[in-house]
Design an enzyme around this catalytic site. Structure first.
Site, short mmCIF file in Angstrom:
data_model
loop_
_atom_site.label_atom_id
_atom_site.label_comp_id
_atom_site.label_asym_id
_atom_site.label_seq_id
_atom_site.Cartn_x
_atom_site.Cartn_y
_atom_site.Cartn_z
N GLU A 133 0.85 -1.18 0.00
CA GLU A 133 0.00 0.00 0.00
C GLU A 133 0.89 1.24 0.00
OE1 GLU A 133 -2.73 0.46 3.28
OE2 GLU A 133 -3.81 2.03 2.25
N GLY A 273 2.94 2.32 10.84
CA GLY A 273 2.69 1.49 12.02
C GLY A 273 2.50 0.02 11.70
N ASN A 277 -2.54 -6.42 5.21
CA ASN A 277 -2.53 -7.44 4.15
C ASN A 277 -3.42 -8.63 4.51
OD1 ASN A 277 -0.18 -5.93 3.10
ND2 ASN A 277 0.83 -6.87 4.87
N GLU A 310 -5.66 -3.00 12.47
CA GLU A 310 -5.36 -3.83 11.30
C GLU A 310 -6.33 -4.99 11.18
OE1 GLU A 310 -3.46 -2.25 9.45
OE2 GLU A 310 -2.54 -0.97 10.97
N1 TRP Z 1 -3.16 0.81 5.72
C1 TRP Z 1 -2.14 1.04 6.70
C2 TRP Z 1 -2.90 1.33 7.98
O1 TRP Z 1 -3.49 2.33 8.16
C3 TRP Z 1 -1.26 2.20 6.37
C4 TRP Z 1 0.10 1.88 5.89
C5 TRP Z 1 0.94 0.95 6.34
C6 TRP Z 1 0.81 2.57 4.88
N2 TRP Z 1 2.13 1.03 5.68
C7 TRP Z 1 2.07 2.01 4.78
C8 TRP Z 1 0.49 3.61 4.03
C9 TRP Z 1 3.02 2.49 3.89
C10 TRP Z 1 1.44 4.09 3.14
C11 TRP Z 1 2.69 3.53 3.06
O2 TRP Z 1 -3.03 0.52 8.83
ZN ZN Z 2 -5.55 1.69 8.53
#
Ligand code: TRP
Ligand code: ZN
Length: 903
Positions: A133, A273, A277, A310
């Site tokens: 992501e 953080g 996935n 998550e």
């Molecule tokens: N979807 C992740 C969350 O909010 C966000 C995230 C994790 C993310 N790693 C990243 C976004 C790296 C951009 C780049 O839990």
């Molecule tokens: Zn999130």
């Protein structure tokens, strides 16, 4: 420099992507079959895609996204393609003429060992891991790397079984074999179609703990948490948090987990953080490891919250995902609300609300008032990584929370049920979420949608008058919202604004006496009238008035209860009425907020030079709070609330309340007040510290959190006293503490104390004790970076050369450079401007190494307009120097160019 800057920026000038330009994908990928041959140097990725023309698309060439890939071969339906059948550039692979339905095989080479950006496939410590992501998958193979292309993935990992005994990917392990050449091949199959951003793989030497969870329908799910071997003793707490999250999501949202296995992997090097996935969450070690000896209370709470966050994404994000990245808040805002509700249920609800409101209004309000301000659903971006913001996450959560307030909990739940049922397996928009809420509730959210399209923090001005003859209270509300980039005029928002009123004895006036006692007339909608003493007035026009009759005395107004909307309230209550609310308000947030307003008023008078005195009313108020803290029962929120109410507003929050930030003045006023309160109540601080000392084993629960928060607060005040007894108590606590919360509180009290001659000895001792614990070493760096002194930059410079520092590790960067630049105004804004140049040097260095981190670190420089002219000049000079760097990443380019626009 200005000319060079313009030239450099013109050269680069990356294109902005617009929400309005959305087009459905021209092709769909039914099945994605990946084979990774993991090998130091080059990892070969063989991708076999079943591609079909999208009946809803425009047709034409197939354009696959790809970056930093070495293309080895392309074959269509088994036939190698000749060079003129496709084109490759830096960002894509284009196949000019493709059939309706076909199989595409693409072989690429990538180099995880050299991937320092931590996007795509990279190595952290000895292990391979991924972060896809938002647009990292295109660094693994050519693909339709967009969230509205959902595909079934089968993934085979091939590697040396001795070096990589564990090989994981999404879904279920379906095959494992020993190849003729001795390598091991493991195949994973994910039955749920998903966008590429949810793909993950992990390989390495890992250990794990495991447990099981029986879902609401009786299915047994295997739960595993993997770490590097030396950390496997610190994941029990996360496992408990995971099970609590799974149960809570069943009970509160009716959401059941859907695969037979759920895995979490902890990695040291991670830009954010954690990542949701499908079936294989990857976590920054800082958000999953927890042990009493190495982790603070705040750390435990963060682990619980991020594990929940998550996990909750499995429904709000994975089963129902985003159509495009402009819709990011669809999953993030909603999921942050869900994790906040969970944390509130697990710990002290009022404290969680205060923490979140405080965080939002200091950090997000600043973002919303700066050059990067954007609506929770942005209209354009240059680099999507720059939009994982406090606005999209935290304000986005407040927006969903307001929907819940407007609908009430039952209709909100009906809305989420409908949303999940209607859109399961789809990639949808924020508007689809709002429509589901409307359809399930019958509530029209037409005007409410302005929260999705307009940036900036609304202001609500409240004026009240009491008519003794008519026994009537009148409130006049006026809302406005300042301009933000690209939005000069704002239409009114729908603001659920919670109001209470107290009589002279502190009783609720609106309700306690029963609905007959008062009558309410309002030109706006009102929810929960008189239910528990709180009216929720729906402000929907520029002006709204509210008249309450049958009020037999002038009341104290309790405004913005529970932080019912992400707005700034403008009202000028007297110090007397603030003190009254601090003493009597039944709403925890409003009580705390009244204390903050009280302190702010007094401190800002010191800053502006209007008055240096400490009003006796303030001392009386603090005295009462200290007494309350001493008498607070040990099993309730009372101690935690007392600690929060005795904490002075942060320098950042104070800064936001004046037009030109007076860095030194604010610091002097706040630390002067701390000293004053420290001396004045020294005996009580001592007792509070002693009363809250640890008893028995460390327990990470609300009771323990409250005791330790109050103990640390009392210690810090006590240590302000000239007699040095508090400082000695900190030294003793440092030695005897059996948990990191108390030990770190003691360390910080000593390390930040101007009179502690033994500061360096204690810091050395701390490092020696914890040198092998990376996350504790991070705290050691942060503690030093946060010392409020104009020459702290010398320490920071020395520390960046320390053998324990590692500039490739985001946690280290955040704890040293990030802490210094973001949370140490006295150090970062020291008059010569050295801090700005120092940050610019780091941003330039990280620009090529890790653009996401570079752009994030840059944030404090974007706030240059809030400072005095000499600082503005120096901050802009630093921005311009960054802007004139060759090879600027999109990430850094976007932040720098938006920060310097119109200047
Ligand atoms: N979807 C992740 C969350 O909010 C966000 C995230 C994790 C993310 N790693 C990243 C976004 C790296 C951009 C780049 O839990
Ligand atoms: Zn999130």
């Amino acid at each position: 420099t200005a000319d060079r800057l313009e030239i450099a920026m013109k050269d680069a000038q990356p294109r902005a992507i617009r929400r309005a330009d959305y087009q459905p994908p021209a092709y769909l990928i039914e099945h994605t079959n990946l084979r990774f041959e993991l090998e130091s140097g080059t990892t070969r990725v063989t991708s076999r895609l079943t591609v079909r023309r999208n009946p809803a698309g425009t047709g034409g060439a197939l354009v696959l996204d790809g970056q930093a890939l070495t293309l080895e071969s392309v074959a269509l339906d088994g036939e190698a393609l000749s060079e003129n059948a496709f084109a490759v550039d830096d960002e894509s692979l284009t196949l000019f003429d493709v059939p309706e339905h076909f199989e595409l095989e693409v072989v690429t080479g990538i180099c995880p060992e050299e991937n320092t950006a931590l996007e795509g496939l990279y190595r952290s410590g000895g292990m391979y891991c991924t972060q896809c992501e938002a647009e990292g998958f295109r660094r693994i193979t050519y693909y339709l790397d967009r969230p509205d292309v959902l595909s079934r993935f089968t993934t085979t990992l091939v590697g040396d079984g001795a070096e990589l005994p564990i090989m994981l990917s999404n879904g279920n392990e379906v095959a494992r074999e020993r190849l003729a050449d001795g390598r091991t091949a493991v195949t994973w199959e994910d039955p749920f179609p998903k966008p590429a951003y949810l793909f993950a793989l992990v390989a390495g030497t890992l250990e794990h703990i495991e447990s099981t969870f029986v879902t609401m329908s009786g299915r047994e799910v295997l739960l595993r948490i993997y770490t590097e071997p030396h950390n496997v003793d610190k994941v029990d707490y996360a496992m408990g948090a995971l099970k609590r999250s799974m149960r809570w999501d069943e009970e509160v949202y009716g959401r059941e987990y859907d695969l037979d296995i759920f895995m979490i992997v902890a990695v040291d090097d991670f830009n954010m953080g954690a990542m949701e996935n499908k079936g294989l969450n990857i976590f920054n070690t800082s958000c999953v490891l927890a042990s009493p000896e190495t982790t603070t209370d705040a750390g435990f709470r963060r682990v619980e919250a991020v594990v929940a966050h998550e996990y909750f994404h499995n429904w709000s994000g994975n089963r129902v995902t985003c159509r495009d990245w402009f819709q990011l808040s669809l999953k993030e805002g909603f999921t942050v609300l869900r994790d906040a509700q969970f944390s509130a249920a697990m710990n002290a609800a009022t404290i969680k609300r205060i923490e979140d409101a405080n965080f939002l209004r200091t950090m997000q309000f600043a973002e919303d008032a700066g050059p990067m301000a954007h609506p929770i659903r942005p209209d354009s971006f240059i680099e999507i990584s720059n939009f994982y913001t406090l606005t999209v996450y935290e304000k986005g959560a407040e927006v969903v929370r307001m929907i819940r307030t407007l609908l009430g909990p039952e209709r909100f739940r009906a809305g989420t049920d409908l949303y999940f049922e209607r859109h399961d397996g789809q990639a949808v928009t924020c508007d689809d979420f709002v429509i589901a809420m409307e359809d399930a509730s019958g509530v029209d959210l037409g005007q409410f949608r302005n929260w999705y399209s307009q940036a900036g923090t609304p202001r609500v001005r409240v004026e009240s008058s009491y008519d003794a003859d008519a026994q009537a209270l009148t409130l006049e509300f006026e809302q406005s919202c300042p301009p933000s980039p690209g939005q000069s005029e704002k239409a009114p928002f729908v603001i659920p604004f919670a109001v209470g009123a107290l009589d002279a004895a502190g009783n609720e006036l609106l309700g306690a006496a029963g609905p007959e006692a008062v009558t309410v007339a309002c030109d706006a909608r009102i929810d929960n009238p008189l239910s528990d003493g709180t009216l929720v007035v729906q402000l929907a026009e520029s002006r709204t008035s509210l008249r309450i009759e049958g009020v037999d005395q002038p009341p104290a107004l309790s405004l913005h209860r529970d932080f019912s909307a992400p707005v700034i309230v403008e009202a000028e209550p007297s110090l007397e009425s603030l003190a009254f609310l601090v003493a009597h308000d039944s709403d925890g947030f409003a009580r705390w907020d009244a204390a903050q307003a009280f302190y702010s008023r007094v401190l800002l008078k010191r800053v502006t030079g209007e008055s240096d005195e400490t009003p006796s009313l303030l001392l009386e108020t603090v005295d009462a709070l200290v007494t309350e803290a001493l008498q607070a029962p040990d099993n309730s929120e009372a101690r935690a609330l007392a600690a929060a109410m005795l904490t002075l507003p942060s320098e950042e929050y104070l800064a936001q309340q004046i037009s030109v930030v007076d860095v030194e003045g604010i610091h002097a006023a706040r630390s002067g007040m701390r000293r004053k309160l420290g001396e004045r109540f020294s005996g009580q601080w001592r007792r509070l510290f002693e009363v809250n000392a640890s008893q028995g084993a460390y327990v990470p629960d609300a009771r323990g959190f409250a005791r330790r928060a109050l103990g640390a607060l009392a210690l810090a005040y006590w240590a302000e006293c000239e007699d040095g007894e508090g400082l000695d108590a900190a030294r003793a606590l440092y030695e005897r503490a059996d948990n990191m919360t108390e030990r770190l509180a003691a360390l910080r009290t000593i390390a930040w104390h101007p009179g502690a001659a033994d500061r360096n000895e204690v810091l050395d001792n701390f490092l020696a004790r914890f040198r092998s614990e990376a996350l504790v070493v991070d705290q050691w760096f942060a503690t030093q970076a946060l010392r409020a002194s104009p020459d702290v930059i010398e320490d920071v410079r020395r520390l960046e050369a320390h053998e324990a520092f590692d500039a490739r590790n985001p946690n280290k960067l955040r704890s040293l450079i990030g802490a210094f630049c973001n949370q140490n105004p006295i150090g970062f804004h020291a008059p010569g401007g050295e801090g700005y140049q120092y940050l610019a040097d780091w941003v330039i260095r990280l620009n090529t190494q890790n653009p996401q981190m570079a752009a994030r670190l840059l944030t404090p420089l974007t706030r240059w307009r809030r400072f005095d002219a000499p600082r503005q000049e120096r901050m802009r000079a630093a921005l311009k120097r960054i802007g004139s760097t060759d090879g600027l990443s999109k990430d850094v380019f976007e932040v720098v160019s938006k920060s310097l626009a119109d200047s």
